[in-house]
Design a protein around this motif. Structure first.
Motif, mmCIF file in Angstrom:
data_model
loop_
_atom_site.group_PDB
_atom_site.id
_atom_site.type_symbol
_atom_site.label_atom_id
_atom_site.label_comp_id
_atom_site.label_asym_id
_atom_site.label_seq_id
_atom_site.Cartn_x
_atom_site.Cartn_y
_atom_site.Cartn_z
ATOM 1 N N LEU A 26 10.716 58.173 -12.555
ATOM 2 C CA LEU A 26 10.025 58.506 -11.308
ATOM 3 C C LEU A 26 8.779 57.648 -11.135
ATOM 4 C CD1 LEU A 26 10.388 62.398 -11.283
ATOM 5 C CD2 LEU A 26 11.657 60.724 -9.926
ATOM 6 N N ALA A 27 8.772 56.480 -11.772
ATOM 7 C CA ALA A 27 7.652 55.552 -11.610
ATOM 8 C C ALA A 27 7.611 55.017 -10.183
ATOM 9 C CB ALA A 27 7.782 54.398 -12.604
ATOM 10 N N GLY A 28 6.442 54.494 -9.799
ATOM 11 C CA GLY A 28 6.285 53.885 -8.499
ATOM 12 C C GLY A 28 6.800 52.461 -8.482
ATOM 13 N N VAL A 29 6.586 51.789 -7.352
ATOM 14 C CA VAL A 29 7.098 50.423 -7.195
ATOM 15 C C VAL A 29 6.334 49.443 -8.082
ATOM 16 C CG1 VAL A 29 7.583 48.581 -5.541
ATOM 17 C CG2 VAL A 29 7.701 50.956 -4.809
ATOM 18 N N ALA A 30 5.037 49.644 -8.235
ATOM 19 C CA ALA A 30 4.197 48.708 -8.987
ATOM 20 C C ALA A 30 3.407 49.450 -10.058
ATOM 21 C CB ALA A 30 3.260 47.973 -8.037
ATOM 22 N N PRO A 31 4.055 49.915 -11.134
ATOM 23 C CA PRO A 31 3.370 50.739 -12.130
ATOM 24 C C PRO A 31 2.330 49.992 -12.950
ATOM 25 C CG PRO A 31 5.600 50.215 -12.847
ATOM 26 C CD PRO A 31 5.485 49.752 -11.427
ATOM 27 N N GLY A 32 2.234 48.666 -12.788
ATOM 28 C CA GLY A 32 1.194 47.913 -13.470
ATOM 29 C C GLY A 32 -0.024 47.660 -12.606
ATOM 30 N N ALA A 33 0.015 48.057 -11.349
ATOM 31 C CA ALA A 33 -1.094 47.804 -10.423
ATOM 32 C C ALA A 33 -2.184 48.856 -10.573
ATOM 33 C CB ALA A 33 -0.581 47.787 -8.987
ATOM 34 N N LYS A 34 -3.351 48.548 -10.004
ATOM 35 C CA LYS A 34 -4.462 49.496 -9.962
ATOM 36 C C LYS A 34 -4.633 50.011 -8.539
ATOM 37 C CE LYS A 34 -6.991 47.390 -13.801
ATOM 38 N NZ LYS A 34 -8.271 46.758 -14.234
ATOM 39 N N ILE A 35 -5.184 51.217 -8.439
ATOM 40 C CA ILE A 35 -5.402 51.851 -7.137
ATOM 41 C C ILE A 35 -6.898 51.968 -6.870
ATOM 42 C CG2 ILE A 35 -5.198 54.004 -5.829
ATOM 43 C CD1 ILE A 35 -2.555 52.646 -5.964
ATOM 44 N N LEU A 36 -7.322 51.519 -5.697
ATOM 45 C CA LEU A 36 -8.666 51.776 -5.197
ATOM 46 C C LEU A 36 -8.529 52.854 -4.131
ATOM 47 C CD1 LEU A 36 -11.693 51.211 -4.806
ATOM 48 C CD2 LEU A 36 -11.053 49.352 -3.233
ATOM 49 N N ALA A 37 -8.998 54.055 -4.448
ATOM 50 C CA ALA A 37 -8.847 55.191 -3.532
ATOM 51 C C ALA A 37 -9.974 55.200 -2.507
ATOM 52 C CB ALA A 37 -8.860 56.494 -4.320
ATOM 53 N N LEU A 38 -9.599 55.348 -1.237
ATOM 54 C CA LEU A 38 -10.561 55.388 -0.148
ATOM 55 C C LEU A 38 -10.148 56.473 0.843
ATOM 56 C CD1 LEU A 38 -10.765 51.529 0.334
ATOM 57 C CD2 LEU A 38 -12.600 52.961 -0.576
ATOM 58 N N ARG A 39 -11.121 57.105 1.453
ATOM 59 C CA ARG A 39 -10.842 58.181 2.397
ATOM 60 C C ARG A 39 -10.739 57.657 3.823
ATOM 61 N NH1 ARG A 39 -12.810 63.515 2.210
ATOM 62 N NH2 ARG A 39 -12.036 64.589 0.337
ATOM 63 N N GLY A 40 -9.632 57.984 4.502
ATOM 64 C CA GLY A 40 -9.502 57.709 5.926
ATOM 65 C C GLY A 40 -9.394 58.999 6.714
ATOM 66 N N THR A 41 -9.585 60.122 6.017
ATOM 67 C CA THR A 41 -9.461 61.454 6.632
ATOM 68 C C THR A 41 -10.614 62.337 6.168
ATOM 69 O OG1 THR A 41 -8.245 62.576 4.856
ATOM 70 C CG2 THR A 41 -6.958 61.204 6.372
ATOM 71 N N ASP A 42 -10.750 63.503 6.821
ATOM 72 C CA ASP A 42 -11.676 64.498 6.289
ATOM 73 C C ASP A 42 -11.007 65.237 5.136
ATOM 74 O OD1 ASP A 42 -9.902 66.355 7.387
ATOM 75 O OD2 ASP A 42 -11.197 66.857 9.085
ATOM 76 N N ARG A 43 -11.644 66.255 4.613
ATOM 77 C CA ARG A 43 -11.118 66.937 3.425
ATOM 78 C C ARG A 43 -9.813 67.668 3.701
ATOM 79 N NH1 ARG A 43 -12.631 71.609 -0.167
ATOM 80 N NH2 ARG A 43 -12.407 70.804 -2.302
ATOM 81 N N ARG A 44 -9.572 68.013 4.957
ATOM 82 C CA ARG A 44 -8.330 68.692 5.325
ATOM 83 C C ARG A 44 -7.195 67.723 5.631
ATOM 84 N NH1 ARG A 44 -9.411 74.208 7.294
ATOM 85 N NH2 ARG A 44 -11.655 74.591 7.308
ATOM 86 N N GLY A 45 -7.489 66.421 5.651
ATOM 87 C CA GLY A 45 -6.444 65.440 5.918
ATOM 88 C C GLY A 45 -6.354 64.990 7.357
ATOM 89 N N GLN A 46 -7.348 65.316 8.193
ATOM 90 C CA GLN A 46 -7.346 64.879 9.591
ATOM 91 C C GLN A 46 -7.913 63.469 9.680
ATOM 92 O OE1 GLN A 46 -5.890 66.887 11.908
ATOM 93 N NE2 GLN A 46 -5.472 68.206 10.147
ATOM 94 N N ALA A 47 -7.127 62.540 10.268
ATOM 95 C CA ALA A 47 -7.523 61.132 10.326
ATOM 96 C C ALA A 47 -8.760 60.955 11.201
ATOM 97 C CB ALA A 47 -6.372 60.290 10.854
#
Length: 415
Positions: free
Chosen positions: A147-168
């Motif tokens: 169940l690995a992802g497409v690029a299991p050797g890559a790194k993720i930079l997490a950024l918010r494009g929504t509020d805490r409830r998930g509204q864009a």
């Protein structure tokens, strides 16, 4: 500019398939029932809790998506369709950073630990959706490596494009794009789709592309979970509509877009967007997800493995590679294995390799597509037969009106 998948491909997908595979997203996490996913191996499906794309904005109190107590027992169809087991023998996205703009990502999530950078609110993924997508892009699968992802050797930079409830929120997306550009992310995945374009958003996308990032974006938002029966007119969503952005839509196993998908123009790629398994921000259980953001995550992972395998190619060349090697269809279907391994017409040819023409016709990757192909062939052959009969009848009628008679015993025709 390509129209949404319609016609024969849509009919062949089967009306009941969408009901079987699709997850009703956008409802409160606590209301999500167990959802059945198709079995990739064997006849029985498996039940997993659904991953919402957002929490109910009407609730007075924010209740985060609870940890799943269920674990998937099989590899889902999407990973088989994308041929990830074989892809990972050629590229895992090692050395590539993917900026993910969504609801945030939990840095310590199962299968992502040590490869997620998330500052401030981006580390607080209450909805869980961003962490779910991060697993599809770069997860190792934890104790479930299939169940690995497409690029299991890559790194993720997490950024918010929504509020805490998930509204864009457009301002948050612009801020996230600028942060990703400043961090020199190789790929930027925008999992939200905005209904309006503005100068700040256009400028942020242009700056990201000039800095060398491949920008991948959801072609549309997911349709509302409840709505009327009126037809929605086609429209462009942003930043998918910006020049140079890879616009992605979701597809069912047969290749068609799910019923109820919002219409839009200019879709570049379709990727699996229904009945997909990944993890969440809490615990080591699995969830079932779907929708355009899921397809966007898969395309972003594909961009990461291509960038790792072809580090000298420009962002435009990466986008061209992804589209030129896609499986031919009304909307070309993502094939990351072909994107990594195909030698395109203007690429250097390694010793012993043969140059391929572009666009490339790649192998058939699913039984559903083979069945659809046979059905299309039958339809085309049947149509050709009908046209031949109609033409013969027309020709005979025209000949009779001009005094033609069948040949007699002597071979003379006419009067």
């Amino acid at each position: 500019m390509r129209p949404p998948a319609r016609g024969i491909a849509r009919l062949l997908s089967g009306a009941g398939l969408a009901a079987t595979l699709l997850l009703p997203l956008g409802v409160p996490a606590q209301a999500e029932p167990l959802s059945r996913i198709p079995a990739a191996e064997g006849d029985k499906g498996q039940e997993l809790p659904g991953m919402p794309s957002a929490l109910d904005p009407g609730d007075e109190e924010v209740v985060c998506t609870p940890a799943s107590r269920e674990k998937a027992k099989k590899q889902d169809w999407s990973r088989q369709r994308l041929d990830l087991d074989r892809l990972h023998r050629h590229s895992t996205g090692e050395g590539v950073t993917v900026a993910l703009i969504d609801t945030g990502v939990a840095p310590g999530a199962e299968g992502l630990d040590g490869r997620v950078s998330a500052d401030g609110t981006a580390a607080d993924d209450c909805v869980g959706h961003g962490t779910f997508l991060a697993g599809l892009i770069a997860g190792t699968g934890g104790d479930s490596p299939r169940l690995a992802g497409v690029a299991p050797g890559a790194k993720i930079l997490a950024l918010r494009g929504t509020d805490r409830r998930g509204q864009a929120n457009s301002a948050l997306v612009v801020e996230a794009l600028r942060a990703a550009t400043e961090a020199e992310a190789d790929v930027i995945a925008v999992a939200v789709a905005l209904p309006r374009q503005d100068a700040a958003l256009s400028g942020a996308v242009a700056d990201a592309r000039r800095a060398g990032a491949v920008v991948v974006a959801a072609a549309t938002p997911d349709p509302p979970s409840r709505g009327g029966d009126e037809e929605t007119p086609p429209r462009t969503y942003w930043p998918a509509g910006e020049p140079g952005v890879l616009s992605v839509a979701g597809m069912l196993p047969g290749g068609a877009r799910p019923d109820g998908s919002l219409p839009t123009d200019g879709i570049d790629l379709a990727a699996p967007g229904a009945g997909v398994v990944s993890g969440g921000p809490r615990g080591d259980g699995h969830y079932l997800g779907g929708g355009v953001p899921v397809a966007t995550a898969y395309a972003a992972g594909a961009a990461a493995v291509v960038r790792a395998a072809h580090p000298d190619e420009s962002p435009d060349a990466v986008v061209r590679r992804l589209t030129a090697t896609a499986y031919p269809a009304d909307i070309p279907q993502l094939d990351p294995y072909a994107a990594v391994t195909t030698v395109l017409g203007d690429s250097p040819v390694p010793a012993g390799a043969e140059r391929a023409a572009a666009p490339v016709t790649v192998r058939d990757t699913s039984g559903a597509d083979r069945a659809a192909g046979r059905a299309v062939l039958i339809v085309l052959l049947g149509s050709a037969t009908v046209l031949a009969l109609l033409w013969a009848a027309f020709t005979f009628s025209r000949a009779r009106t001009r005094g033609w008679r069948p040949a007699g015993p002597s071979g003379a025709g006419g009067d």
